[in-house]
Each structure stands twice: as C-alpha cells, then as structure tokens.
Design an enzyme around this catalytic site. Structure first.
Site, PDB file in Angstrom:
ATOM      1  N   LYS A  57     -54.723  80.779  25.834  1.00  0.00           N
ATOM      2  CA  LYS A  57     -55.460  79.944  26.792  1.00  0.00           C
ATOM      3  C   LYS A  57     -54.638  79.766  28.071  1.00  0.00           C
ATOM      4  CE  LYS A  57     -57.948  77.627  23.071  1.00  0.00           C
ATOM      5  NZ  LYS A  57     -58.166  76.453  22.210  1.00  0.00           N
ATOM      6  N   GLN A 101     -55.226  70.814  21.151  1.00  0.00           N
ATOM      7  CA  GLN A 101     -55.495  71.852  20.154  1.00  0.00           C
ATOM      8  C   GLN A 101     -55.640  71.224  18.763  1.00  0.00           C
ATOM      9  OE1 GLN A 101     -56.178  74.968  20.919  1.00  0.00           O
ATOM     10  NE2 GLN A 101     -56.406  75.676  18.806  1.00  0.00           N
ATOM     11  N   ASP A 126     -63.219  70.772  26.176  1.00  0.00           N
ATOM     12  CA  ASP A 126     -63.707  71.258  24.882  1.00  0.00           C
ATOM     13  C   ASP A 126     -65.104  70.737  24.539  1.00  0.00           C
ATOM     14  OD1 ASP A 126     -62.052  73.005  23.378  1.00  0.00           O
ATOM     15  OD2 ASP A 126     -60.585  71.400  23.094  1.00  0.00           O
TER      16      ASP A 126
HETATM   17  N1  GUN Z   1     -59.174  74.693  17.164  1.00  0.00           N
HETATM   18  C1  GUN Z   1     -60.010  75.702  16.841  1.00  0.00           C
HETATM   19  N2  GUN Z   1     -60.895  75.910  17.833  1.00  0.00           N
HETATM   20  C2  GUN Z   1     -60.619  75.010  18.799  1.00  0.00           C
HETATM   21  C3  GUN Z   1     -61.187  74.752  20.071  1.00  0.00           C
HETATM   22  O1  GUN Z   1     -62.171  75.369  20.516  1.00  0.00           O
HETATM   23  N3  GUN Z   1     -60.597  73.763  20.771  1.00  0.00           N
HETATM   24  C4  GUN Z   1     -59.548  73.042  20.303  1.00  0.00           C
HETATM   25  N4  GUN Z   1     -59.054  72.073  21.061  1.00  0.00           N
HETATM   26  N5  GUN Z   1     -59.000  73.259  19.124  1.00  0.00           N
HETATM   27  C5  GUN Z   1     -59.539  74.242  18.381  1.00  0.00           C
END
Ligand code: GUN
Length: 287
Positions: A57, A101, A126
């Site tokens: 990311k 995350q 998100d």
């Molecule tokens: N863990 C797995 N997928 C995601 C996501 O799309 N965003 C976040 N913040 N954590 C995750």
C-alpha cells in the site's frame, strides 16, 4: 487437466490502469493548486502478511505521488496509545485517509470496533467506520470498503447485466462478505450470503450467476459447483498443502465452467490497493 474456457478478469492490469489514472489526477490537481493527498498507514505488531500488505500500500502511494505517513507500533502498545495515534492523525491536515491494518494482534485486549469508530469518518479510507458502514446499508454516498469496491469493478469488466441475477457470497466478514452483498443488492442482484453453517453450499453456488468467494479456506468452492457461464470472483489468498498460493475457489475446474474468473494471485488482491488510493484521493479533494 481441465481446459480453461473462462475469460480472465485481470486485476493486476486493471489496478495498474486505475493507479496510473490516479497518478495523472494527482499531478493535474496539484498543478491546479490542490493539496497533495496523504494516506496514513497504521500497523500494530509483527504479523508478516500484514507487513507485506502495508508495504504494498505504501509503495502504491509513492508511485502515484500520494504522501504516506506510516506509523508502526509494538504489538503490546495498548488500546489507549493506539487511539491517541488515531486522534493525532484525525487532527493532521496533511492526512486525508487513515488505514489501521487488520487484524489487530491477538492475545491483547484490543477493541477493533472502538479503533475503527475513532477514525474520523471523513478520513476513513477503508470505509470501516460504523457511520460509513451504515451509509452503505442505507445506500447513501460514503467511502466504500476497498476489496468489495474492487470486486465490483472487476465484475463490471465482465460486462454482465446484473439486474435480476443470482449472486452468492461465500463469507460474511465485515470487511468483505457483508459489504459486497450490499453492493450486489444495490445492483439489483438476488443475493444469498453463505458461511460455515450453510448446509448445502454446493447447491447454493450451483444456482449463482455471480459467485464471490471470501471465506479464507483454500479451494473450498469446487469447480464442479460453478454454473456454466457464471462470473467467479475469488477474494481468498491461501497456501495449499504444497505451499502454493491458491484462492477460495478451485481455479482450473472452475475456469472450465465459468464465463469469467479472477486468478489468484493477480485478481481481486491488486484491486484493493487501487481502491484504497481512490478513496484517499476522494477524501482529499472532497468539497
Ligand atoms: N486486512 C485485510 N484486508 C484489509 C483491508 O482492506 N483494510 C485493512 N485496514 N485491513 C485489512
């Protein structure tokens, strides 16, 4: 060996296209005096998969000219200190998107819902804040969770008319299963959500024109279950017994029956990152 008949929905390619567009938008917008969009990534603990996801990311931010603020915290930092970090990011005018995350480290008393609710909903890259989840349920504009948004963009690539089609979502997580079901419903699909207690998964999948597999079990969805011509979107990333990266769907046999299918890797995964950047850009330049 089964013959591949399905057309591949190439998330790697579509993601690259979207990220290139975002890069161009950022350059043009900044040239016109807009702020450089900024994404904050918050990573708690040492989970290797989470580290890889966050690294990807952050790389995508760099590539598109987006600013990245990265905060790494020890697994035992504690709920209060984590919330304090989020409050500071909420107040930072250079931060337009915030991502914590998930999952948070196990064995500590983190309250994930409280963490997500502390993020300023306007900076919720998100789309996990309860206000934004509520907006999705009501069908009002709000940041859409990245993986579901990516699934819908790949589905659009198939060109299938969704109105009245049967969609089966395998998995009921807050991150993927539930939001993707709502997005399919918004497109006028007849939606069934299946999960570990579903009694006859094979029969449910066999009825589906659209299958979204997001359950996290290697090759749970058998190719023989797929309705001929269906669109199959595989969100899973698992290692099978041989250590090979596989999805939640048996790819070869499913591809022999489906009309369109996403590969693993290179399908839904890369789209998640592109959608995260899109959400951050939208948050940065929202009026
Ligand atoms: N863990 C797995 N997928 C995601 C996501 O799309 N965003 C976040 N913040 N954590 C995750």
């Amino acid at each position: 060996m089964s013959t591949t008949l399905a057309q591949i929905l190439d998330g790697k390619q579509l993601s690259a296209q979207v990220r290139a567009q975002i890069g161009e938008q950022i350059q043009a917008g900044m040239g016109a005096g807009k702020a450089r969009p900024g994404l904050a990534t918050v990573l708690v603990g040492d989970d290797p998969a989470s580290h890889i996801y966050v690294r990807n990311k952050r790389r995508a931010c760099d590539e598109t000219g987006m600013q990245n603020f990265h905060i790494e915290l020890a697994e035992d930092v504690g709920q209060a200190a984590l919330l304090q970090q989020i409050v500071e990011l909420n107040l930072n005018p250079e931060v337009h998107g915030i991502l914590v995350q998930l999952p948070l480290p196990k064995g500590f008393d983190y309250d994930e819902n409280q963490v997500l609710a502390t993020i300023d909903p306007a900076k919720d890259a998100d789309g996990f804040h309860p206000a934004n989840q509520g907006a999705l349920m009501q069908g009002t504009p709000a940041p859409i969770p990245c993986t579901p948004k990516g699934v819908m963009q790949l589905l659009a690539e198939s060109g299938m008319e969704l109105k009245g089609k049967r969609a089966v979502v395998v998995g009921r997580s807050n991150i993927v299963g539930k939001p993707v079901a709502l997005l399919l419903l918004e497109q006028h699909c007849t939606v069934t959500i299946c999960h570990s207690r579903t009694t006859d998964l094979a029969a449910e999948v066999a009825n589906a024109d659209v299958v979204v597999a997001a359950v996290g079990v290697a090759e749970l969805v058998k190719g023989a279950w797929i309705k001929p011509g269906a669109v199959v979107l595989d969100v899973g990333i698992n290692r099978n017994a041989d250590g090979k990266l596989v999805g939640d769907v048996e790819f070869g046999p499913a591809a022999a029956r489906a009309g369109w299918i996403t590969p693993v890797p290179g399908g839904v995964g890369p789209m998640t990152i592109a959608m995260l950047l899109q959400n951050t850009l939208e948050a940065a330049w929202r009026d």
